[in-house]
Enzyme design. Structure first.
Site, PDB file in Angstrom:
ATOM      1  N   TYR A   1       0.943  -1.173  -0.020  1.00 36.05           N
ATOM      2  CA  TYR A   1       0.073   0.029   0.193  1.00 36.05           C
ATOM      3  C   TYR A   1       0.848   1.152  -0.066  1.00 36.05           C
ATOM      4  O   TYR A   1       0.530   2.216  -0.697  1.00 36.05           O
ATOM      5  CB  TYR A   1      -0.921  -0.292   1.072  1.00 36.05           C
ATOM      6  CG  TYR A   1      -1.917   1.275   1.211  1.00 36.05           C
ATOM      7  CD1 TYR A   1      -2.882   1.477   0.458  1.00 36.05           C
ATOM      8  CD2 TYR A   1      -1.471   2.282   2.161  1.00 36.05           C
ATOM      9  CE1 TYR A   1      -3.699   2.464   0.551  1.00 36.05           C
ATOM     10  CE2 TYR A   1      -2.023   3.422   2.125  1.00 36.05           C
ATOM     11  CZ  TYR A   1      -3.293   3.670   1.423  1.00 36.05           C
ATOM     12  OH  TYR A   1      -4.058   4.769   1.517  1.00 36.05           O
TER      13      TYR A   1
ATOM     14  N   TYR B   1      -8.128  17.110   2.937  1.00 35.31           N
ATOM     15  CA  TYR B   1      -9.170  16.419   1.811  1.00 35.31           C
ATOM     16  C   TYR B   1     -10.374  17.129   2.292  1.00 35.31           C
ATOM     17  O   TYR B   1     -10.700  17.209   3.422  1.00 35.31           O
ATOM     18  CB  TYR B   1      -9.002  14.901   2.061  1.00 35.31           C
ATOM     19  CG  TYR B   1      -7.960  14.388   1.113  1.00 35.31           C
ATOM     20  CD1 TYR B   1      -7.528  14.792  -0.088  1.00 35.31           C
ATOM     21  CD2 TYR B   1      -7.423  13.294   1.831  1.00 35.31           C
ATOM     22  CE1 TYR B   1      -6.930  14.194  -0.823  1.00 35.31           C
ATOM     23  CE2 TYR B   1      -6.211  12.315   0.859  1.00 35.31           C
ATOM     24  CZ  TYR B   1      -6.082  12.809  -0.386  1.00 35.31           C
ATOM     25  OH  TYR B   1      -5.214  12.238  -1.064  1.00 35.31           O
TER      26      TYR B   1
ATOM     27  N   LYS C   1      -1.878  21.495  -3.656  1.00 32.90           N
ATOM     28  CA  LYS C   1      -0.920  20.246  -3.929  1.00 32.90           C
ATOM     29  C   LYS C   1      -1.421  19.305  -5.060  1.00 32.90           C
ATOM     30  O   LYS C   1      -2.873  19.174  -4.952  1.00 32.90           O
ATOM     31  CB  LYS C   1      -1.206  19.370  -2.630  1.00 32.90           C
ATOM     32  CG  LYS C   1      -0.125  18.074  -2.851  1.00 32.90           C
ATOM     33  CD  LYS C   1      -0.016  17.473  -1.241  1.00 32.90           C
ATOM     34  CE  LYS C   1       1.072  16.395  -1.440  1.00 32.90           C
ATOM     35  NZ  LYS C   1       0.316  15.102  -1.962  1.00 32.90           N
TER      36      LYS C   1
ATOM     37  N   HIS D   1       1.833  12.848  -6.938  1.00 31.21           N
ATOM     38  CA  HIS D   1       1.382  12.039  -5.852  1.00 31.21           C
ATOM     39  C   HIS D   1       2.175  10.687  -5.848  1.00 31.21           C
ATOM     40  O   HIS D   1       1.616   9.788  -5.408  1.00 31.21           O
ATOM     41  CB  HIS D   1       0.020  11.754  -6.090  1.00 31.21           C
ATOM     42  CG  HIS D   1      -0.728  11.772  -4.986  1.00 31.21           C
ATOM     43  ND1 HIS D   1      -1.584  12.610  -4.367  1.00 31.21           N
ATOM     44  CD2 HIS D   1      -0.754  10.865  -3.915  1.00 31.21           C
ATOM     45  CE1 HIS D   1      -2.285  12.225  -3.394  1.00 31.21           C
ATOM     46  NE2 HIS D   1      -1.789  11.149  -2.960  1.00 31.21           N
TER      47      HIS D   1
HETATM   48  C1  LIG Z   1       1.001   5.501   1.831  1.00 34.74           C
HETATM   49  C2  LIG Z   1       0.942   7.079   1.511  1.00 34.74           C
HETATM   50  C3  LIG Z   1      -0.021   7.653   1.400  1.00 34.74           C
HETATM   51  C4  LIG Z   1      -0.525   8.902   1.221  1.00 34.74           C
HETATM   52  N1  LIG Z   1      -1.603   9.841   1.693  1.00 34.74           N
HETATM   53  C5  LIG Z   1      -1.648  11.116   0.997  1.00 34.74           C
HETATM   54  C6  LIG Z   1      -2.707  11.888   1.983  1.00 34.74           C
HETATM   55  O1  LIG Z   1      -3.663  11.285   2.542  1.00 34.74           O
HETATM   56  N2  LIG Z   1      -2.986  13.212   1.347  1.00 34.74           N
HETATM   57  C7  LIG Z   1      -1.958  13.953   0.394  1.00 34.74           C
HETATM   58  O2  LIG Z   1      -2.041  14.829  -0.010  1.00 34.74           O
HETATM   59  N3  LIG Z   1      -0.997  12.960  -0.071  1.00 34.74           N
HETATM   60  C8  LIG Z   1      -0.823  11.744   0.239  1.00 34.74           C
HETATM   61  N4  LIG Z   1       0.258  10.845  -0.173  1.00 34.74           N
HETATM   62  C9  LIG Z   1       1.108  11.559  -1.168  1.00 34.74           C
HETATM   63  C10 LIG Z   1       2.338  12.256  -0.488  1.00 34.74           C
HETATM   64  O3  LIG Z   1       2.083  13.335   0.163  1.00 34.74           O
HETATM   65  C11 LIG Z   1       3.467  12.646  -1.341  1.00 34.74           C
HETATM   66  O4  LIG Z   1       2.933  13.519  -2.749  1.00 34.74           O
HETATM   67  C12 LIG Z   1       4.238  11.376  -2.228  1.00 34.74           C
HETATM   68  O5  LIG Z   1       4.329  10.400  -1.359  1.00 34.74           O
HETATM   69  C13 LIG Z   1       5.439  11.739  -2.716  1.00 34.74           C
HETATM   70  O6  LIG Z   1       6.314  10.822  -3.299  1.00 34.74           O
HETATM   71  P1  LIG Z   1       7.175   9.868  -2.487  1.00 34.74           P
HETATM   72  O7  LIG Z   1       6.424   8.708  -1.741  1.00 34.74           O
HETATM   73  O8  LIG Z   1       7.936   9.165  -3.553  1.00 34.74           O
HETATM   74  O9  LIG Z   1       7.948  10.809  -1.737  1.00 34.74           O
HETATM   75  C14 LIG Z   1       0.485   9.866   0.330  1.00 34.74           C
HETATM   76  C15 LIG Z   1       1.729   8.935  -0.043  1.00 34.74           C
HETATM   77  C16 LIG Z   1       1.769   7.769   0.437  1.00 34.74           C
HETATM   78  C17 LIG Z   1       3.115   6.883   0.077  1.00 34.74           C
END
Ligand SMILES: Cc1cc2nc3c(=O)[nH]c(=O)nc-3n(C[C@H](O)[C@H](O)[C@H](O)COP(=O)(O)O)c2cc1C
Length: 382
Positions: free
Chosen positions: A24, A130, A255, A279
């Site tokens: 996940y 969100y 974002k 993302h």
């Molecule tokens: C497990 C997981 C959950 C995430 N949940 C959110 C979230 O709830 N809201 C959001 O804006 N981004 C979410 N993201 C995206 C991160 O904020 C970010 O944009 C992204 O992880 C960046 O890439 P990286 O994991 O390669 O550093 C999530 C990322 C991961 C890995």
């Protein structure tokens, strides 16, 4: 053995976490073209090496929204951080505090912003929004963030649908967690996590939930039904962004921006910044890479708003590449989650320290002592 880089932390996290949960966090969506593309775009970007510059006194600090940060790094909001380690979000916030960088609390965190603030007193917290179907609940979250003294709000706009993660359907993991045979076996074969994280929650505060959902709507993460009011808004438009702008008097950062036109529009509606982000390859599988989209966005709005960027940062050189392409600072998602999964605060701090050290090295090899010297010409053009 002590992890030497983010990849080592990733492997250790893979061993420790149940497979469904690791996937996940780690994986992308659909065919994972986006996930592979992020890495290849970063790897394909080469940096100019310059010799005989005085790099003996490097300075990696920067000013973001009026605050001086020792590193151009913010810990990204990630929905399940509280599941990779007991009180994972508090651990991440403490690691961020120790490093002097901000930690962005997610709307879908397992620990509330108030409890994170109490557990990591003095941490520099941001909040990620969100928007719920019920806009009243959204306003409530803004009020709570403001009451805590939070100044920086990330408005995430790039998740109009729940992305198609087919491997997650197959491995049985999802939020909310649904009981399944595969899931049960996964827990049995990862006893360290099952005991130190899930059992500890169950015996203390109960099965974890989305902590920001109001109690009357909150469902345990093991139950499927979530009330309509707390579903993420299916109709989310620029009007909602403008509405949040009216209600939020701190810095508002959009974002999930990948086009100059969207960045311009956010600016015209009063945004203070954008996060150029695909993302982490988790939403639109065919999206352009944040690194590739960044220069045009920086040309369009740079200097008039703060430009943050994320996706795929695993090395200090990745940070340099984003900054050279126009970012003022970067967000890091999975890297610090791997660290948290391996050792809580200590693990997350270990990852930040590695990124900081690699950033210093990369700057020295490229002959740059300050972040302001990392300009577009740091990137090698054949
Ligand atoms: C497990 C997981 C959950 C995430 N949940 C959110 C979230 O709830 N809201 C959001 O804006 N981004 C979410 N993201 C995206 C991160 O904020 C970010 O944009 C992204 O992880 C960046 O890439 P990286 O994991 O390669 O550093 C999530 C990322 C991961 C890995």
């Amino acid at each position: 053995m002590k992890p030497l880089n983010v990849a080592d932390y990733r492997l250790a996290a893979k061993r420790r976490l149940p497979r469904g949960m690791f996937e996940y966090i780690d994986r992308g969506t659909e065919d994972e073209v986006g996930l592979r593309g992020i890495r290849s775009a970063l790897d394909a970007t080469r940096l100019n090496q310059h010799v005989l510059n005085d790099v003996s006194a490097p300075d990696t600090s920067t000013v973001i929204f009026g605050e001086t940060l020792p590193l151009p790094v913010i810990i990204s909001p990630t929905a399940v951080a509280g599941l990779v380690w007991h009180d994972g979000e508090v651990q991440l916030a403490r690691a961020a505090r120790a490093a002097g960088i901000p930690f962005c609390v997610a709307t879908q965190s397992m620990t509330s912003m108030e409890d994170i603030a109490a557990g990591a007193e003095g941490a520099n917290l941001w909040f990620q929004l969100y928007v719920f179907e019920d806009r009243g609940l959204t306003r409530d979250l803004l009020r709570r963030a403001k009451a805590l003294g939070i100044r920086n709000l990330l408005f995430t706009a790039d998740t109009p649908r729940s992305p198609k993660k087919e491997w997650n359907t197959r491995n049985g993991f999802g939020i909310p967690i649904k009981p399944s045979l595969a899931g049960g076996l996964d827990l049995l074969t990862h006893p360290r996590w099952s005991l130190a994280v899930m059992a500890r929650y169950v015996l203390t505060t109960g099965v974890p939930t989305y902590a920001h959902y109001p109690p009357e709507y909150r469902t345990s993460i093991t139950r499927a039904a979530v009330w309509d009011n707390v579903k993420l808004a299916r109709r989310l438009t620029w009007d909602d962004f403008a509405e949040v702008r009216r209600e939020w008097d701190g810095n508002l950062i959009l974002k999930g921006v990948l086009s100059p036109a969207d960045a311009e529009r956010a600016l015209s509606l009063g945004a203070d910044g954008v996060v150029v982000s695909c993302h982490g390859g988790r939403n639109l599988d065919s999206a352009p890479m944040a690194l590739d989209a960044l220069p045009k966005i920086a040309d369009a709005v740079g200097g008039r708003m703060t430009i943050l960027a994320d996706s795929g940062i695993r090395r200090g050189s990745d940070i340099v590449k984003y900054i050279a392409s126009g970012a003022d600072a970067v967000l890091v998602g999975r890297a610090t989650l791997y660290g948290t999964a391996v050792g809580g605060e200590k693990g997350a701090k270990g990852v930040i320290d590695i990124l900081a050290e690699e950033l210093d090295h990369c700057m020295a090899f490229t002959g740059r002592s300050r972040l302001s010297e990392i300009t577009r010409d740091a990137i090698w053009r054949p």
